[in-house]
Motif scaffolding. Structure first.
Motif, PDB file in Angstrom:
ATOM      1  N   ALA A  13      42.729  44.946  37.668  1.00 17.05           N
ATOM      2  CA  ALA A  13      42.914  43.516  37.248  1.00 17.05           C
ATOM      3  C   ALA A  13      41.557  42.991  36.649  1.00 17.05           C
ATOM      4  O   ALA A  13      40.538  43.816  37.099  1.00 17.05           O
ATOM      5  CB  ALA A  13      43.383  42.740  38.266  1.00 17.05           C
ATOM      6  N   PRO A  14      41.609  42.092  35.736  1.00 16.87           N
ATOM      7  CA  PRO A  14      40.389  41.681  35.414  1.00 16.87           C
ATOM      8  C   PRO A  14      39.368  40.979  36.311  1.00 16.87           C
ATOM      9  O   PRO A  14      39.834  40.714  37.321  1.00 16.87           O
ATOM     10  CB  PRO A  14      40.861  40.586  34.526  1.00 16.87           C
ATOM     11  N   SER A  15      37.958  40.943  36.128  1.00 19.35           N
ATOM     12  CA  SER A  15      37.214  40.633  37.170  1.00 19.35           C
ATOM     13  C   SER A  15      36.326  39.581  36.395  1.00 19.35           C
ATOM     14  O   SER A  15      35.733  39.748  35.530  1.00 19.35           O
ATOM     15  CB  SER A  15      36.300  41.754  37.611  1.00 19.35           C
ATOM     16  N   LEU A  16      35.667  38.608  37.087  1.00 21.13           N
ATOM     17  CA  LEU A  16      34.718  37.770  36.855  1.00 21.13           C
ATOM     18  C   LEU A  16      33.247  37.831  37.259  1.00 21.13           C
ATOM     19  O   LEU A  16      32.657  36.881  37.560  1.00 21.13           O
ATOM     20  CB  LEU A  16      35.333  36.519  36.854  1.00 21.13           C
ATOM     21  N   LYS A  17      33.172  39.189  37.967  1.00 20.49           N
ATOM     22  CA  LYS A  17      31.762  39.393  38.781  1.00 20.49           C
ATOM     23  C   LYS A  17      30.705  39.163  37.972  1.00 20.49           C
ATOM     24  O   LYS A  17      29.389  38.729  38.501  1.00 20.49           O
ATOM     25  CB  LYS A  17      31.997  40.697  39.332  1.00 20.49           C
ATOM     26  N   GLY A  22      24.838  36.859  41.363  1.00 20.05           N
ATOM     27  CA  GLY A  22      23.567  36.289  41.151  1.00 20.05           C
ATOM     28  C   GLY A  22      22.540  36.966  39.873  1.00 20.05           C
ATOM     29  O   GLY A  22      21.665  36.387  39.757  1.00 20.05           O
ATOM     30  N   ARG A  23      22.779  38.196  39.913  1.00 21.16           N
ATOM     31  CA  ARG A  23      21.979  38.839  38.967  1.00 21.16           C
ATOM     32  C   ARG A  23      22.339  39.001  37.319  1.00 21.16           C
ATOM     33  O   ARG A  23      21.972  39.832  36.723  1.00 21.16           O
ATOM     34  CB  ARG A  23      21.747  40.491  39.431  1.00 21.16           C
ATOM     35  N   PHE A  24      23.500  37.972  37.131  1.00 16.30           N
ATOM     36  CA  PHE A  24      23.842  37.999  35.796  1.00 16.30           C
ATOM     37  C   PHE A  24      22.669  37.804  34.788  1.00 16.30           C
ATOM     38  O   PHE A  24      21.775  36.865  34.873  1.00 16.30           O
ATOM     39  CB  PHE A  24      24.869  36.716  35.580  1.00 16.30           C
ATOM     40  N   GLY A  25      22.470  38.434  33.788  1.00 15.10           N
ATOM     41  CA  GLY A  25      21.256  38.244  32.817  1.00 15.10           C
ATOM     42  C   GLY A  25      20.189  39.215  33.008  1.00 15.10           C
ATOM     43  O   GLY A  25      19.626  39.371  32.096  1.00 15.10           O
ATOM     44  N   GLU A  26      20.075  39.787  34.448  1.00 17.82           N
ATOM     45  CA  GLU A  26      19.029  40.822  34.584  1.00 17.82           C
ATOM     46  C   GLU A  26      19.287  42.176  34.211  1.00 17.82           C
ATOM     47  O   GLU A  26      20.469  42.681  34.063  1.00 17.82           O
ATOM     48  CB  GLU A  26      18.705  40.832  35.877  1.00 17.82           C
ATOM     49  N   LEU A  27      18.369  42.843  33.595  1.00 18.70           N
ATOM     50  CA  LEU A  27      18.567  44.116  33.096  1.00 18.70           C
ATOM     51  C   LEU A  27      18.840  45.125  34.127  1.00 18.70           C
ATOM     52  O   LEU A  27      18.047  45.271  35.184  1.00 18.70           O
ATOM     53  CB  LEU A  27      17.115  44.507  32.154  1.00 18.70           C
ATOM     54  N   ARG A 713      47.997  37.542  35.988  1.00 15.15           N
ATOM     55  CA  ARG A 713      48.440  38.936  35.613  1.00 15.15           C
ATOM     56  C   ARG A 713      48.226  39.135  34.111  1.00 15.15           C
ATOM     57  O   ARG A 713      48.921  38.896  33.188  1.00 15.15           O
ATOM     58  CB  ARG A 713      49.937  38.728  35.810  1.00 15.15           C
ATOM     59  N   LEU A 714      46.965  39.505  33.821  1.00 13.00           N
ATOM     60  CA  LEU A 714      46.538  39.899  32.578  1.00 13.00           C
ATOM     61  C   LEU A 714      46.834  41.392  32.566  1.00 13.00           C
ATOM     62  O   LEU A 714      45.911  42.352  32.975  1.00 13.00           O
ATOM     63  CB  LEU A 714      45.066  39.721  32.248  1.00 13.00           C
ATOM     64  N   TYR A 715      47.502  41.945  31.519  1.00 13.42           N
ATOM     65  CA  TYR A 715      47.797  43.371  31.477  1.00 13.42           C
ATOM     66  C   TYR A 715      46.911  43.898  30.263  1.00 13.42           C
ATOM     67  O   TYR A 715      47.314  45.266  29.864  1.00 13.42           O
ATOM     68  CB  TYR A 715      49.288  43.440  30.710  1.00 13.42           C
ATOM     69  N   ILE A 716      45.908  43.538  29.976  1.00 14.35           N
ATOM     70  CA  ILE A 716      45.026  44.025  28.925  1.00 14.35           C
ATOM     71  C   ILE A 716      43.668  43.982  29.378  1.00 14.35           C
ATOM     72  O   ILE A 716      43.130  43.286  30.045  1.00 14.35           O
ATOM     73  CB  ILE A 716      45.105  43.484  27.634  1.00 14.35           C
ATOM     74  N   TYR A 717      42.933  45.181  29.388  1.00 11.23           N
ATOM     75  CA  TYR A 717      41.743  45.091  29.687  1.00 11.23           C
ATOM     76  C   TYR A 717      40.676  44.808  28.511  1.00 11.23           C
ATOM     77  O   TYR A 717      40.586  45.138  27.509  1.00 11.23           O
ATOM     78  CB  TYR A 717      41.327  46.668  30.120  1.00 11.23           C
ATOM     79  N   LEU A 718      39.930  43.827  29.060  1.00 11.32           N
ATOM     80  CA  LEU A 718      39.018  43.377  27.989  1.00 11.32           C
ATOM     81  C   LEU A 718      37.417  44.185  28.502  1.00 11.32           C
ATOM     82  O   LEU A 718      36.846  43.685  29.394  1.00 11.32           O
ATOM     83  CB  LEU A 718      38.901  41.908  28.322  1.00 11.32           C
ATOM     84  N   PHE A 719      37.040  45.201  27.691  1.00 10.38           N
ATOM     85  CA  PHE A 719      35.954  45.594  27.815  1.00 10.38           C
ATOM     86  C   PHE A 719      34.759  44.872  27.307  1.00 10.38           C
ATOM     87  O   PHE A 719      34.820  44.709  26.067  1.00 10.38           O
ATOM     88  CB  PHE A 719      36.079  47.090  27.105  1.00 10.38           C
ATOM     89  N   SER A 720      34.127  44.184  28.117  1.00 11.34           N
ATOM     90  CA  SER A 720      32.813  43.272  27.564  1.00 11.34           C
ATOM     91  C   SER A 720      31.567  43.655  27.884  1.00 11.34           C
ATOM     92  O   SER A 720      31.764  44.186  29.354  1.00 11.34           O
ATOM     93  CB  SER A 720      33.320  41.855  27.915  1.00 11.34           C
ATOM     94  N   VAL A 721      30.739  43.279  27.262  1.00 12.44           N
ATOM     95  CA  VAL A 721      29.150  43.654  27.787  1.00 12.44           C
ATOM     96  C   VAL A 721      28.531  42.310  27.849  1.00 12.44           C
ATOM     97  O   VAL A 721      28.534  41.420  26.908  1.00 12.44           O
ATOM     98  CB  VAL A 721      28.600  44.557  26.962  1.00 12.44           C
ATOM     99  N   PRO A 722      27.972  41.929  29.050  1.00 11.90           N
ATOM    100  CA  PRO A 722      26.914  40.680  29.077  1.00 11.90           C
ATOM    101  C   PRO A 722      25.896  40.600  28.140  1.00 11.90           C
ATOM    102  O   PRO A 722      25.244  41.589  28.039  1.00 11.90           O
ATOM    103  CB  PRO A 722      26.854  40.525  30.358  1.00 11.90           C
ATOM    104  N   VAL A 723      26.055  39.527  27.417  1.00  9.44           N
ATOM    105  CA  VAL A 723      24.555  39.120  26.492  1.00  9.44           C
ATOM    106  C   VAL A 723      23.519  38.943  27.329  1.00  9.44           C
ATOM    107  O   VAL A 723      23.324  37.698  27.979  1.00  9.44           O
ATOM    108  CB  VAL A 723      25.072  38.366  25.346  1.00  9.44           C
ATOM    109  N   ASN A 724      22.199  39.699  27.251  1.00 11.28           N
ATOM    110  CA  ASN A 724      21.279  39.290  28.013  1.00 11.28           C
ATOM    111  C   ASN A 724      20.321  38.363  27.073  1.00 11.28           C
ATOM    112  O   ASN A 724      20.364  38.184  25.765  1.00 11.28           O
ATOM    113  CB  ASN A 724      20.384  40.417  28.192  1.00 11.28           C
TER     114      ASN A 724
END
Length: 724
Positions: A13-17, A22-27, A713-724
C-alpha cells in the motif's frame, strides 16, 4: 545482470513515511535504488564495453601487414586501456580528476585518454611494444570510469551534482547527450523472410530467404542472407565494406570443411531424405562446384581467393587460399570461431530455407519482438571504437608510406614512436558521433541507419528526462514507410514494451518505452560447458546419429551454433531440466538464459527446434515460476511458449507455468505514475504519458498529481523521490 527479488518485495500500500519521519529532506547514506535502475541498461552496457569488451576488441583486430621498400612491417594491438577523465600532465591544480559539473560549466567534453600497447615487427622479427595514446574518448557519467562512481549523495552534492544523479549520458561540449537504444534483429538466429524485392537481385531469384544478423563477442555485426532460386539453388549473400556479394552455397560449404561431396550431401538432406526434389537440388549445388574444377577444399579456397582478393586490402604476399580464409572469417557466420560449426549452421539454414520455400513452415515476423533485441549504447560505442582503432593502424601505414623516407633511417623504437605520433587522433570522431548523432563509418557496422543515433537529454521535467533512458526506437528508416505494420502493437510485446507510453503523431508505435520491470542483458558468460550438459541430458552431438529419424528430432541451437539433435519425446524433459538449473543457479547456466522449444505441430508453423540464448542485448523480465516457487527471467521469444497468468484466479493447474509479480507489469515507469489508469480509456493513458513530459516544472523532480486525500485503497504505486 541483477536478478534479485526486488519485484517481490514491493509495498502492499502507499506510504507517507517521507512526510512523517523526522529526517525528511536530509541526505541519505545511499541513493534510491529504484531511481538508479532507470539508467541501468545504459550504464551496464558501457561498463561491459570498456572492461571485458575492450579486451575482446584488442584480440579481434587483425594485425596490419604491409610492405615498405623491401621490409615487411606488421602492426598489432596487444592491450588497450581507457583512463578516467583527468587534467593533462604538467597542469598545476589541486585536483587532478575532472568532474561532470566542470565540463558543463566550461562547455567542454567529459572524456578520458585511450592508451594502447602496439606491437610491431619487421620481417617477422618482433621489435618490441610501444605504449601510445590514441586520443580521448567520451566517458559515460556514473559508469565505472566516471569520477562520480560509487559516490554517496553527500559526496555528489559536494561535487555540484544532484543527490540522486542517475548518469547514463555523455557530456559533449557541455551538453548532455544520450545514445538512443534501437531495435535490431535478434542476433545469431536464422529468420525466415519473404521479400518480393529480392526477385530483382538477379535472374531466377525468388522472394524466399533466410536472414541472419551475425554478431561476434565484441559486437561486430554483419548481415548474411540465404536466397532460394527458382531452380532449387541457394545463394549466400553478404556485405563487405558496404558492397553486396553473392556466393553459391556449394562453394561456401566446400571451402569451410574438408569433407567429401557425399558427406556434404548427406548433411544437406537430413530430415528430408524422402524428398526427391530436395535431394536433386543438393546434388546440383555440389555439381556446379565440380564443373568449375574445384574438386578439393584447397582448390575451392584458391578459386575464391583469386576472385575476391581484389576487394580486400590484404598484403600482396598472401596466397589465394589465405585471402579466401580471411573472407570466410570476416563475412560468413562471423559469430562462430570454428569452420566446422559454420558448415553445420549453413546446412541447418539451408534445410530451413527449403522447408520455408515449400510452405512447410511459416514466415517469421521481423516486426515481432520475438525476433528483436536492443542496440545498447555500450554496443554502439564498442563497435565504433574497434573501427577507429583499426583505422588508426591504417593511418600509421599511410604515414610510413608518406613520410617514411624522412623519419625512418633505421627501424628503431624512437623512429617508430615519431611515426605513431603522426597517427590519426580518435577524439574528434567520437565527439562528432555524439554531438550530431551521425555515424561516419566505412563498414556501416551492420546498422540499418547512420543518423539520429544520439539525442539531447533535455530536463524539461524529470518524467521527460527519465523517458530518454527507457525509450527504444524502431529506427529512422521505418518512419518513412507508408505501411503501418511496423507500428502495430503485437501481443508478444506484453510485459516488455508499454502499450500506452508512445508518442502520438509521426513517431507513434516507433518510439516505445520499456516496462518498469523489463531489463536488458549486459553481461556474458562462457557457455563452453553447456554442450556437455546437454549431452548428459540426452542430446546427440551434431555429427552423431540419434535413436529416431532426423525428421522426428529437434535441432539444438546454442547462441547461433548448431550443437546437436534431441528426440521429440525427450525434448520436454530436457527443457524442464534446463529451466530448473537456470532458476536454481546450477550447472553454470546463466540466469538470463532464454530456453525456447518450438514444437513440431505437423502444420506450417514456426520452424521447430530447441533454441538457447545467453547473448547480451536481449530484453528479459521477471516472473514467478509456479513449479519451482522462485523468480525466473524470461525473454521475448521464450514468452511465446510459456503460460503466464496475471491474477490468482487465472492460474490453472497443469496449464499455467508462471505468474506475474503484479497486475500492472505491462506498464512503463511513466505510465505507472497515472493514478487509477485502469479506469481510463487507453488513449487517455497515452495522452497523459505525453502531457506529463510537457509540463515545465521549476523543480527538477515533481509528481504529476497532488493527492491531498489519498484513498486507503490505492491500486497504483507512485514511485516518487523527495526533493531535497
Amino acid at each position: 545482470m541483477d536478478v534479485h527479488n526486488k519485484w517481490t518485495d514491493l509495498p502492499k500500500a502507499p506510504s507517507l513515511k517521507n512526510l512523517t519521519e523526522g529526517r525528511f529532506g536530509e541526505l541519505k547514506d545511499r541513493q534510491h535504488a529504484a531511481v538508479q535502475d532507470l539508467t541501468k541498461a545504459h550504464i551496464q552496457s558501457f561498463d561491459q564495453a570498456v572492461t571485458d569488451g575492450l579486451s575482446r576488441v584488442v584480440q579481434a583486430i587483425p594485425p596490419l601487414e604491409f610492405k615498405y621498400k623491401n621490409d615487411r612491417i606488421s602492426l598489432s594491438f596487444v592491450e588497450a586501456t581507457i583512463h578516467s577523465p583527468s587534467v593533462g600532465k604538467g597542469s598545476i591544480c589541486k585536483e587532478l580528476k575532472v568532474f561532470p559539473a566542470e565540463c558543463r560549466g566550461r562547455r567542454c567534453s567529459y572524456k578520458g585518454k585511450l592508451v594502447a600497447d602496439v606491437s610491431w615487427s619487421v620481417n617477422g622479427h618482433p621489435k618490441g611494444i610501444i605504449k601510445q595514446s590514441l586520443g580521448h574518448v567520451p566517458i559515460m557519467v556514473k559508469s565505472k570510469l566516471c569520477n562520480l562512481y560509487n559516490m554517496s549523495p553527500k559526496e555528489l552534492v559536494e561535487h555540484h551534482e544532484e543527490a540522486e544523479e542517475m548518469g547514463g549520458y555523455f557530456i559533449v561540449n557541455g551538453i548532455e547527450k544520450v545514445i538512443r537504444m534501437l531495435i535490431m534483429p535478434r542476433r545469431n538466429y536464422p529468420i525466415a523472410m519473404c521479400r518480393p524485392k529480392w526477385k530483382n537481385r538477379g535472374q531466377g531469384y525468388t522472394q524466399y530467404g533466410i536472414s541472419m544478423r551475425c554478431v561476434k563477442e565484441e559486437h561486430t555485426a554483419i548481415n548474411m542472407n540465404l536466397h532460394y532460386l527458382e531452380n532449387g539453388m541457394v545463394m549466400v549473400n553478404f556485405i563487405y565494406h558496404k558492397e553486396l556479394f553473392f556466393l553459391p552455397l556449394g562453394f561456401a560449404l566446400k571451402a569451410l570443411v574438408d569433407f567429401s561431396d557425399f558427406q556434404i550431401y548427406k548433411e544437406l538432406i537430413k530430415g528430408r531424405e524422402d524428398n526427391s526434389f530436395h535431394k536433386a537440388c543438393a546434388s546440383e549445388m555440389l555439381r556446379v562446384v565440380v564443373e568449375e574444377g574445384c574438386t578439393t577444399r584447397s582448390k575451392v579456397l584458391s578459386y575464391l581467393g583469386k576472385r575476391f582478393r581484389v576487394k580486400m586490402n590484404l598484403p600482396e604476399w598472401y596466397t589465394n587460399e589465405q585471402c579466401a580464409t580471411y573472407l570466410l572469417d570476416e563475412c560468413i557466420c562471423i559469430h562462430l570461431k570454428s569452420e566446422v560449426e559454420k558448415f553445420y549452421l549453413l546446412c541447418l539454414m539451408t534445410r530451413k530455407l527449403f522447408t520455408f520455400a515449400k510452405q512447410e513452415c511459416m514466415e517469421e515476423n521481423c516486426d515481432s519482438i520475438m525476433c528483436q533485441e536492443v542496440l545498447t549504447p555500450g554496443q554502439l560505442y564498442l563497435m565504433f571504437l574497434k573501427e577507429r582503432m583499426a583505422a588508426w593502424l591504417v593511418s600509421v601505414k599511410l604515414s610510413i608510406d608518406k613520410r617514411g623516407s624522412k623519419l625512418v633511417s633505421s627501424w628503431s623504437s624512437d623512429n617508430m614512436m615519431r611515426i605513431f605520433n603522426t597517427g590519426s587522433d580518435q577524439s574528434k570522431a567520437f565527439e562528432y558521433l555524439l554531438a550530431t548523432g551521425n555515424l561516419n563509418s566505412k563498414t556501416g557496422l551492420g546498422m540499418l541507419q547512420n543518423t539520429g543515433l544520439c539525442v539531447v537529454a533535455d530536463k524539461l521535467n524529470f518524467i521527460r528526462y527519465l523517458s530518454h533512458f527507457r525509450c527504444v526506437h524502431r529506427g529512422a528508416a521505418f518512419a518513412k514507410m507508408r505501411t503501418t505494420s511496423v507500428r502495430k502493437l503485437l501481443p508478444e510485446s506484453w510485459g516488455f514494451l508499454c502499450p500506452v507510453h508512445t508518442p502520438d503523431g509521426e513517431p507513434c508505435g516507433l518510439m516505445n518505452h520499456m516496462t518498469a520491470s523489463c531489463e536488458i542483458v549486459a553481461s556474458s558468460l562462457p557457455t563452453t560447458s553447456l554442450p556437455a550438459l546437454l549431452c548428459s541430458l540426452g542430446m546427440t552431438p551434431v555429427d552423431g546419429s540419434p535413436g529416431q529419424a532426423f525428421s522426428d528430432c529437434y535441432p539444438v541451437v546454442l547462441d547461433g551454433a548448431f550443437v546437436g539433435w534431441v528426440e521429440a519425446d525427450l525434448a520436454p524433459a530436457v527443457v524442464s531440466s534446463l529451466r530448473r538449473f537456470k532458476v536454481q543457479r546450477e550447472k553454470r547456466i546463466p540466469p538470463w538464459t532464454e530456453i525456447v522449444l518450438v514444437p513440431i505441430t505437423g502444420k506450417a508453423s514456426l520452424y521447430p527446434g530447441l533454441f538457447l540464448f545467453t547473448t547480451p542485448c536481449r530484453m528479459m523480465r521477471p516472473v514467478h515460476n509456479l513449479a519451482l516457487g522462485q523468480q525466473e527471467l524470461i525473454g521475448t521469444f521464450e514468452q511465446l511458449y510459456v503460460n503466464v497468468g496475471i491474477l490468482e484466479d487465472e492460474v490453472e493447474a497443469g496449464v499455467t507455468t508462471h505468474q506475474e509479480h503484479f497486475p500492472h507489469s505491462m506498464l512503463s515507469v511513466v505510465a505507472n505514475f497515472i493514478p487509477y489508469s485502469d479506469h481510463n480509456q487507453s488513449p487517455r493513458n497515452m495522452y497523459q504519458c505525453q502531457m506529463g513530459k510537457r509540463e515545465e516544472n521549476s523543480e527538477s523532480r515533481q509528481n504529476i498529481y497532488s493527492l491531498p486525500f489519498p484513498s486507503d485503497r490505492l491500486y497504483i504505486y507512485l514511485f516518487s523521490v523527495p526533493v531535497n
